[in-house]
Design a protein around this motif. Structure first.
Motif, PDB file in Angstrom:
ATOM      1  N   HIS A 111      10.954 -10.672  -3.471  1.00 25.63           N
ATOM      2  CA  HIS A 111       9.739 -11.455  -3.276  1.00 25.63           C
ATOM      3  C   HIS A 111       9.006 -10.851  -2.087  1.00 25.63           C
ATOM      4  O   HIS A 111       9.535 -10.822  -0.971  1.00 25.63           O
ATOM      5  CB  HIS A 111      10.111 -12.916  -2.994  1.00 25.63           C
ATOM      6  CG  HIS A 111       8.917 -13.805  -2.798  1.00 25.63           C
ATOM      7  ND1 HIS A 111       8.977 -14.981  -2.097  1.00 25.63           N
ATOM      8  CD2 HIS A 111       7.625 -13.688  -3.210  1.00 25.63           C
ATOM      9  CE1 HIS A 111       7.788 -15.557  -2.093  1.00 25.63           C
ATOM     10  NE2 HIS A 111       6.948 -14.790  -2.751  1.00 25.63           N
ATOM     11  N   TYR A 112       7.816 -10.326  -2.316  1.00 24.45           N
ATOM     12  CA  TYR A 112       7.044  -9.748  -1.224  1.00 24.45           C
ATOM     13  C   TYR A 112       5.580 -10.138  -1.382  1.00 24.45           C
ATOM     14  O   TYR A 112       5.097 -10.372  -2.497  1.00 24.45           O
ATOM     15  CB  TYR A 112       7.215  -8.235  -1.132  1.00 24.45           C
ATOM     16  CG  TYR A 112       6.953  -7.443  -2.391  1.00 24.45           C
ATOM     17  CD1 TYR A 112       5.677  -6.944  -2.672  1.00 24.45           C
ATOM     18  CD2 TYR A 112       7.982  -7.156  -3.289  1.00 24.45           C
ATOM     19  CE1 TYR A 112       5.438  -6.197  -3.806  1.00 24.45           C
ATOM     20  CE2 TYR A 112       7.750  -6.406  -4.431  1.00 24.45           C
ATOM     21  CZ  TYR A 112       6.473  -5.932  -4.682  1.00 24.45           C
ATOM     22  OH  TYR A 112       6.239  -5.194  -5.821  1.00 24.45           O
ATOM     23  N   TYR A 113       4.867 -10.217  -0.228  1.00 23.76           N
ATOM     24  CA  TYR A 113       3.504 -10.735  -0.261  1.00 23.76           C
ATOM     25  C   TYR A 113       2.774 -10.396   1.026  1.00 23.76           C
ATOM     26  O   TYR A 113       3.375  -9.944   2.019  1.00 23.76           O
ATOM     27  CB  TYR A 113       3.512 -12.249  -0.471  1.00 23.76           C
ATOM     28  CG  TYR A 113       4.328 -13.024   0.548  1.00 23.76           C
ATOM     29  CD1 TYR A 113       3.756 -13.472   1.740  1.00 23.76           C
ATOM     30  CD2 TYR A 113       5.672 -13.315   0.314  1.00 23.76           C
ATOM     31  CE1 TYR A 113       4.501 -14.181   2.673  1.00 23.76           C
ATOM     32  CE2 TYR A 113       6.420 -14.022   1.241  1.00 23.76           C
ATOM     33  CZ  TYR A 113       5.832 -14.457   2.416  1.00 23.76           C
ATOM     34  OH  TYR A 113       6.565 -15.153   3.342  1.00 23.76           O
ATOM     35  N   THR A 114       1.452 -10.619   0.988  1.00 22.26           N
ATOM     36  CA  THR A 114       0.624 -10.482   2.184  1.00 22.26           C
ATOM     37  C   THR A 114       0.560 -11.837   2.883  1.00 22.26           C
ATOM     38  O   THR A 114       0.153 -12.824   2.273  1.00 22.26           O
ATOM     39  CB  THR A 114      -0.799 -10.027   1.825  1.00 22.26           C
ATOM     40  OG1 THR A 114      -0.739  -8.830   1.043  1.00 22.26           O
ATOM     41  CG2 THR A 114      -1.621  -9.775   3.076  1.00 22.26           C
ATOM     42  N   PRO A 115       0.942 -11.916   4.160  1.00 18.54           N
ATOM     43  CA  PRO A 115       0.927 -13.206   4.842  1.00 18.54           C
ATOM     44  C   PRO A 115      -0.491 -13.654   5.199  1.00 18.54           C
ATOM     45  O   PRO A 115      -1.440 -12.869   5.169  1.00 18.54           O
ATOM     46  CB  PRO A 115       1.746 -12.939   6.109  1.00 18.54           C
ATOM     47  CG  PRO A 115       1.557 -11.488   6.376  1.00 18.54           C
ATOM     48  CD  PRO A 115       1.461 -10.838   5.021  1.00 18.54           C
ATOM     49  N   GLN A 116      -0.614 -14.931   5.531  1.00 20.43           N
ATOM     50  CA  GLN A 116      -1.908 -15.517   5.866  1.00 20.43           C
ATOM     51  C   GLN A 116      -2.541 -14.789   7.048  1.00 20.43           C
ATOM     52  O   GLN A 116      -1.891 -14.484   8.050  1.00 20.43           O
ATOM     53  CB  GLN A 116      -1.736 -17.004   6.197  1.00 20.43           C
ATOM     54  CG  GLN A 116      -3.050 -17.754   6.327  1.00 20.43           C
ATOM     55  CD  GLN A 116      -2.841 -19.257   6.362  1.00 20.43           C
ATOM     56  OE1 GLN A 116      -1.714 -19.732   6.375  1.00 20.43           O
ATOM     57  NE2 GLN A 116      -3.938 -20.000   6.374  1.00 20.43           N
ATOM     58  N   GLY A 117      -3.840 -14.494   6.906  1.00 15.17           N
ATOM     59  CA  GLY A 117      -4.584 -13.845   7.970  1.00 15.17           C
ATOM     60  C   GLY A 117      -4.407 -12.342   8.049  1.00 15.17           C
ATOM     61  O   GLY A 117      -4.918 -11.712   8.977  1.00 15.17           O
ATOM     62  N   ALA A 118      -3.691 -11.761   7.098  1.00 17.43           N
ATOM     63  CA  ALA A 118      -3.405 -10.322   7.153  1.00 17.43           C
ATOM     64  C   ALA A 118      -3.969  -9.601   5.932  1.00 17.43           C
ATOM     65  O   ALA A 118      -4.365 -10.222   4.931  1.00 17.43           O
ATOM     66  CB  ALA A 118      -1.903 -10.083   7.247  1.00 17.43           C
ATOM     67  N   GLU A 119      -4.019  -8.282   6.013  1.00 15.58           N
ATOM     68  CA  GLU A 119      -4.277  -7.403   4.880  1.00 15.58           C
ATOM     69  C   GLU A 119      -3.162  -6.369   4.881  1.00 15.58           C
ATOM     70  O   GLU A 119      -2.766  -5.892   5.946  1.00 15.58           O
ATOM     71  CB  GLU A 119      -5.640  -6.724   5.006  1.00 15.58           C
ATOM     72  CG  GLU A 119      -5.971  -5.835   3.807  1.00 15.58           C
ATOM     73  CD  GLU A 119      -7.350  -5.197   3.923  1.00 15.58           C
ATOM     74  OE1 GLU A 119      -8.258  -5.618   3.197  1.00 15.58           O
ATOM     75  OE2 GLU A 119      -7.489  -4.266   4.748  1.00 15.58           O
ATOM     76  N   TRP A 120      -2.665  -6.054   3.712  1.00 15.12           N
ATOM     77  CA  TRP A 120      -1.516  -5.149   3.602  1.00 15.12           C
ATOM     78  C   TRP A 120      -1.938  -3.932   2.790  1.00 15.12           C
ATOM     79  O   TRP A 120      -2.307  -4.048   1.618  1.00 15.12           O
ATOM     80  CB  TRP A 120      -0.362  -5.888   2.934  1.00 15.12           C
ATOM     81  CG  TRP A 120       0.944  -5.142   2.888  1.00 15.12           C
ATOM     82  CD1 TRP A 120       1.315  -4.064   3.606  1.00 15.12           C
ATOM     83  CD2 TRP A 120       2.075  -5.481   2.064  1.00 15.12           C
ATOM     84  NE1 TRP A 120       2.599  -3.690   3.298  1.00 15.12           N
ATOM     85  CE2 TRP A 120       3.094  -4.547   2.351  1.00 15.12           C
ATOM     86  CE3 TRP A 120       2.320  -6.489   1.129  1.00 15.12           C
ATOM     87  CZ2 TRP A 120       4.325  -4.573   1.720  1.00 15.12           C
ATOM     88  CZ3 TRP A 120       3.552  -6.516   0.495  1.00 15.12           C
ATOM     89  CH2 TRP A 120       4.551  -5.577   0.793  1.00 15.12           C
ATOM     90  N   GLU A 121      -1.880  -2.758   3.415  1.00 16.30           N
ATOM     91  CA  GLU A 121      -2.153  -1.508   2.708  1.00 16.30           C
ATOM     92  C   GLU A 121      -0.846  -0.742   2.562  1.00 16.30           C
ATOM     93  O   GLU A 121      -0.179  -0.443   3.553  1.00 16.30           O
ATOM     94  CB  GLU A 121      -3.154  -0.653   3.474  1.00 16.30           C
ATOM     95  CG  GLU A 121      -3.510   0.640   2.744  1.00 16.30           C
ATOM     96  CD  GLU A 121      -4.394   1.571   3.555  1.00 16.30           C
ATOM     97  OE1 GLU A 121      -4.900   2.549   2.976  1.00 16.30           O
ATOM     98  OE2 GLU A 121      -4.558   1.327   4.765  1.00 16.30           O
ATOM     99  N   PHE A 122      -0.483  -0.456   1.315  1.00 17.42           N
ATOM    100  CA  PHE A 122       0.780   0.238   1.086  1.00 17.42           C
ATOM    101  C   PHE A 122       0.718   1.046  -0.195  1.00 17.42           C
ATOM    102  O   PHE A 122      -0.118   0.808  -1.073  1.00 17.42           O
ATOM    103  CB  PHE A 122       1.951  -0.753   1.049  1.00 17.42           C
ATOM    104  CG  PHE A 122       1.904  -1.765  -0.061  1.00 17.42           C
ATOM    105  CD1 PHE A 122       2.729  -1.654  -1.181  1.00 17.42           C
ATOM    106  CD2 PHE A 122       1.050  -2.861   0.001  1.00 17.42           C
ATOM    107  CE1 PHE A 122       2.699  -2.594  -2.207  1.00 17.42           C
ATOM    108  CE2 PHE A 122       1.014  -3.806  -1.019  1.00 17.42           C
ATOM    109  CZ  PHE A 122       1.842  -3.672  -2.121  1.00 17.42           C
ATOM    110  N   VAL A 123       1.611   2.036  -0.278  1.00 18.71           N
ATOM    111  CA  VAL A 123       1.780   2.826  -1.494  1.00 18.71           C
ATOM    112  C   VAL A 123       3.168   2.539  -2.039  1.00 18.71           C
ATOM    113  O   VAL A 123       4.092   2.238  -1.286  1.00 18.71           O
ATOM    114  CB  VAL A 123       1.607   4.334  -1.221  1.00 18.71           C
ATOM    115  CG1 VAL A 123       0.148   4.677  -1.011  1.00 18.71           C
ATOM    116  CG2 VAL A 123       2.414   4.786  -0.003  1.00 18.71           C
ATOM    117  N   TRP A 124       3.312   2.605  -3.359  1.00 21.70           N
ATOM    118  CA  TRP A 124       4.588   2.227  -3.954  1.00 21.70           C
ATOM    119  C   TRP A 124       4.815   2.996  -5.248  1.00 21.70           C
ATOM    120  O   TRP A 124       3.889   3.569  -5.831  1.00 21.70           O
ATOM    121  CB  TRP A 124       4.646   0.725  -4.221  1.00 21.70           C
ATOM    122  CG  TRP A 124       3.542   0.209  -5.107  1.00 21.70           C
ATOM    123  CD1 TRP A 124       2.337  -0.315  -4.709  1.00 21.70           C
ATOM    124  CD2 TRP A 124       3.517   0.186  -6.547  1.00 21.70           C
ATOM    125  NE1 TRP A 124       1.578  -0.658  -5.802  1.00 21.70           N
ATOM    126  CE2 TRP A 124       2.281  -0.371  -6.942  1.00 21.70           C
ATOM    127  CE3 TRP A 124       4.421   0.578  -7.541  1.00 21.70           C
ATOM    128  CZ2 TRP A 124       1.932  -0.546  -8.281  1.00 21.70           C
ATOM    129  CZ3 TRP A 124       4.079   0.403  -8.886  1.00 21.70           C
ATOM    130  CH2 TRP A 124       2.847  -0.150  -9.233  1.00 21.70           C
TER     131      TRP A 124
END
Length: 277
Positions: free
Chosen positions: A76-89
């Motif tokens: 289970h993974y997610y972007t938390p409140q108030g954040a932006e998540w940039e990732f490669v997968w």
């Protein structure tokens, strides 16, 4: 909190097929799979913040954090409140001989993570992921083999970071020389040029390099060339002579001799051993 309320199962697109993408996701993005997937997942955070959660335990990942999720592991993974998540997968099925590369430090319940602290390794992983994403989207001839070869390079770089962590930070001048050797393996490098590039005398570079790596500069370059040649032999059907030239050893007989001294078999025998899988 992932901002979504009840956890919903996230399907795996194109199960069994190699897939890779670059995401930039805000609050509300979440992925939940109670039984995991049948393949492996690798994710590398470029900027912002993401969260991997297992029950009440959390791993907050920031720039430089690499996560590896084994098959059938609840995730289970997610972007938390108030954040932006940039990732490669990437979702992938590893080559049979990768078992040692898939053993990384474990965090949470089976989730493996490594912090990529060395800038040169960080940038190289990012660039390699960009190649993977391009090949996986284009789906041109041999695209999946190219993606897997590049992913193997990423895993090798991760283990290089672990080695740096274990020994303590390597002298940045030695790291810079190693990066120069790796970036242009066909060049006829000279100790004088390499030393000048890091503001050292040739004798000082020779001593420092041996002290830090356990190898001379020439030995290190030869090993880099032979490791790359081994990857080419596993991943494509080019002739041994062509591969020798690609890695900077134009004499195929000398190449075969050095390769056998390093790996115990000829280049052709090495390639044949992997074609049995």
């Amino acid at each position: 909190m992932n901002g979504r309320g009840l956890e919903e199962e996230t399907p795996r697109d194109n199960p069994g097929v190699f897939i890779s993408e670059h995401y930039r996701k805000g609050f509300g993005y979440t992925t939940f799979r109670s039984n995991g997937t049948d393949d492996w997942l690798i994710a590398f955070t470029l900027s912002g913040e993401g969260v991997f959660e297992d029950g009440g335990d959390m791993f907050r990942c920031a720039s430089g954090d690499l996560a590896l999720v084994p098959p059938r592991l609840r995730h289970h993974y997610y972007t938390p409140q108030g954040a932006e998540w940039e990732f490669v997968w990437a979702h992938f099925k590893p080559k049979p001989y990768w078992s040692h590369l898939l053993r990384l430090p474990v965090r949470l319940n089976g989730l493996m993570t490594v912090r990529i602290e060395t800038p040169a390794i960080h940038e190289r992983i990012r660039g390699t992921f960009e190649r993977i994403i391009g090949d996986s989207l284009d789906m041109e001839t041999n695209w999946e083999e190219l993606c897997l070869s590049a992913l193997e390079e990423i895993l090798l770089l991760v283990h290089r970071q672990l080695a740096v962590d274990e020994k303590g930070l390597q002298d940045p001048r030695v790291q810079s020389v190693l990066e120069r050797l790796t970036a242009d393996i066909r060049r006829r490098h000279s100790i004088r040029e390499l030393a000048a590039s890091v503001n050292l005398s040739p004798s000082r570079l020779t001593h420092l390099f041996k002290e830090q790596t356990g190898e001379s500069v020439v030995e290190a370059l030869n090993h880099i060339r032979l490791r790359l040649a081994a990857r080419y032999l596993r991943g494509n059907d080019e002739s041994v002579g062509h591969i020798a030239r690609e890695v900077g050893i134009p004499d195929p007989f000398y190449f075969a001799k050095r390769f056998k001294a390093r790996y115990g078999v000829s280049p052709s025998e090495y390639r044949a051993s992997f074609r049995r899988f």
